[in-house]
Scaffold this motif. Sequence first.
Motif, PDB file in Angstrom:
ATOM      1  N   TYR A   3     -83.527 -80.147 -20.557  1.00 48.66           N
ATOM      2  CA  TYR A   3     -83.082 -78.932 -21.201  1.00 48.66           C
ATOM      3  C   TYR A   3     -83.709 -78.816 -22.578  1.00 48.66           C
ATOM      4  CZ  TYR A   3     -79.531 -78.238 -17.655  1.00 48.66           C
ATOM      5  OH  TYR A   3     -78.910 -78.013 -16.464  1.00 48.66           O
ATOM      6  N   PHE A   4     -84.033 -77.556 -22.968  1.00 45.04           N
ATOM      7  CA  PHE A   4     -84.450 -77.321 -24.335  1.00 45.04           C
ATOM      8  C   PHE A   4     -83.270 -77.571 -25.270  1.00 45.04           C
ATOM      9  CE2 PHE A   4     -88.631 -76.219 -23.770  1.00 45.04           C
ATOM     10  CZ  PHE A   4     -88.830 -75.158 -22.897  1.00 45.04           C
ATOM     11  N   GLN A   5     -82.118 -77.168 -24.853  1.00 48.52           N
ATOM     12  CA  GLN A   5     -80.873 -77.517 -25.522  1.00 48.52           C
ATOM     13  C   GLN A   5     -79.802 -77.453 -24.443  1.00 48.52           C
ATOM     14  OE1 GLN A   5     -79.798 -74.758 -28.565  1.00 48.52           O
ATOM     15  NE2 GLN A   5     -79.280 -73.141 -27.165  1.00 48.52           N
ATOM     16  N   ASP A 347     -80.332 -84.724 -25.767  1.00 49.10           N
ATOM     17  CA  ASP A 347     -79.499 -85.655 -26.529  1.00 49.10           C
ATOM     18  C   ASP A 347     -80.228 -86.971 -26.808  1.00 49.10           C
ATOM     19  OD1 ASP A 347     -77.484 -83.806 -26.579  1.00 49.10           O
ATOM     20  OD2 ASP A 347     -76.324 -84.713 -24.955  1.00 49.10           O
ATOM     21  N   GLU A 348     -81.021 -87.435 -25.848  1.00 50.89           N
ATOM     22  CA  GLU A 348     -81.773 -88.682 -26.037  1.00 50.89           C
ATOM     23  C   GLU A 348     -82.779 -88.544 -27.176  1.00 50.89           C
ATOM     24  OE1 GLU A 348     -81.724 -90.216 -21.375  1.00 50.89           O
ATOM     25  OE2 GLU A 348     -83.480 -89.186 -22.211  1.00 50.89           O
ATOM     26  N   LEU A 368     -85.780 -78.129 -33.272  1.00 52.00           N
ATOM     27  CA  LEU A 368     -85.731 -78.106 -34.727  1.00 52.00           C
ATOM     28  C   LEU A 368     -84.365 -77.659 -35.228  1.00 52.00           C
ATOM     29  CD1 LEU A 368     -89.242 -76.606 -35.612  1.00 52.00           C
ATOM     30  CD2 LEU A 368     -88.575 -79.004 -35.416  1.00 52.00           C
ATOM     31  N   ASN A 369     -83.791 -76.664 -34.577  1.00 50.61           N
ATOM     32  CA  ASN A 369     -82.471 -76.182 -34.995  1.00 50.61           C
ATOM     33  C   ASN A 369     -81.383 -77.232 -34.765  1.00 50.61           C
ATOM     34  OD1 ASN A 369     -83.503 -73.706 -35.790  1.00 50.61           O
ATOM     35  ND2 ASN A 369     -83.064 -72.706 -33.848  1.00 50.61           N
ATOM     36  N   ALA A 370     -81.594 -78.098 -33.779  1.00 53.07           N
ATOM     37  CA  ALA A 370     -80.588 -79.126 -33.476  1.00 53.07           C
ATOM     38  C   ALA A 370     -80.722 -80.352 -34.382  1.00 53.07           C
ATOM     39  CB  ALA A 370     -80.702 -79.565 -32.015  1.00 53.07           C
ATOM     40  N   LYS A 377     -89.050 -79.504 -41.072  1.00 47.93           N
ATOM     41  CA  LYS A 377     -89.168 -79.105 -39.670  1.00 47.93           C
ATOM     42  C   LYS A 377     -90.335 -78.138 -39.540  1.00 47.93           C
ATOM     43  CE  LYS A 377     -84.125 -79.306 -39.428  1.00 47.93           C
ATOM     44  NZ  LYS A 377     -82.883 -78.568 -39.099  1.00 47.93           N
ATOM     45  N   ILE A 378     -91.236 -78.422 -38.599  1.00 45.32           N
ATOM     46  CA  ILE A 378     -92.435 -77.613 -38.421  1.00 45.32           C
ATOM     47  C   ILE A 378     -92.571 -77.214 -36.951  1.00 45.32           C
ATOM     48  CG2 ILE A 378     -94.957 -77.574 -38.602  1.00 45.32           C
ATOM     49  CD1 ILE A 378     -94.699 -79.613 -40.883  1.00 45.32           C
TER      50      ILE A 378
END
Length: 422
Positions: A3-5, A347-348, A368-370, A377-378
């Motif tokens: 998952y991306f998130q 999560d990993e 980056l947002n997480a 952050k780039i």
Amino acid sequence: MTYFQDSCPVPSDYFGTLWALAGIRDGIVVEHGAPGTMAYNAVNFRMFGPMEARGRFFTSGLDEDDVIMGREDKLIAAVKEADRLYGPRLISLVATGVTSVIGLDLQGIAKELEGDVSAEILVFNGGGFRGDYRAGKEEVCLRAAERFVKEPATKDKTSVNILGVSADDFNHASDIAELKRLLNLQGLTVNTVFPLDTDVEFIGKMSRASLNLVPYDTGLETARLLERRFGTPWLHGLPFGLKGTADWFERLADILGCGLERSAIAGEMKAYGQIVRDLLSRQQPDNAGVAISAANEYTVGLADFIQNECGMPVRIAALKKTPSAEDACQSLKALGVETIMIEPAHDELMEEITAHNIKIFFGNSYELNAALDVPIKIHAAFPAFDRQLFYDGTPFVGFKGNSYLVQLLANKLSEHPEVLRV
């Protein structure tokens, strides 16, 4: 599933198919599905900035009753109307999830339409069930090349194709512009960028090229096909930094069997190289641990550049599970990267970033947002939905990319002086 998130699964082959077909200027896509699906895709393209699909996208307009009956007549009528109104060279029939579930025979429909429309017809049956978006992109590249590339009357020693780049590839406007500029330094021109910016005629002429550049591994199977059929050599990967770009030129000249334009390259290195020593060396970010999660070619190239040319340790590299993953893993091990992960769960990856006390993170928007505790952050990967990337003057690759990345890093380090005191 990766998952991306937590709430956003990786896009399926269906999306990759549409993103790849979007670059074929004289193509039309007719998808057999509900109108809402295609309406969503119009919004979906906004992830790539203001780019609009160069091909035209249509739907057969299935409703609930039509799903039960299949309604191939709606699809046939839609294809005939699109052919009559727009006169495309190519019409692609694309299955949605509904089409795949009910088992509609799109190949049979395409055969039935032969002679009734002037366009060539390609069928893409995946419908979201054949893998992730990369599988869809690869299928479009391979199928279009198989159908349209013709035997060349002659080979053009100065012609190059760029294979496997599509609308969703990160920073493609700037990176492709820089690749073209670099090729011009060697007296080479680009026949077509396939399938990002092409048409059926230029796809047909890809066999004339003396070299196929393959920035991403989604173009590898097409490169191998063209090598088998026409003997065209290929070069996989992207040039990052001064040394990486100079090495890329050496490989390019070796494959083509031509002399290297050393004076031009020396001029480029002088113009775009001094800035590294002047900016980054003063800040001495030696202990600013870096993590990279991007396309494999980006991850390897950035890791080499950041570690060997910028003097910062790359502690985490997250790769995609693709045919190039093993080679990328070996390259990263040779660079001394501490932790190499292949398509880690969200999560990993976040746990490793915390454990390694990462201060600079190259990744996609979700990652980056997480990463709440990472100061720098780039954006370096798809999706980058909270960044506009339509301008062609901010490359990550090549000699100009060297200057842009150094400027970007120097500015980020100035904004976060605490990183220099780790």
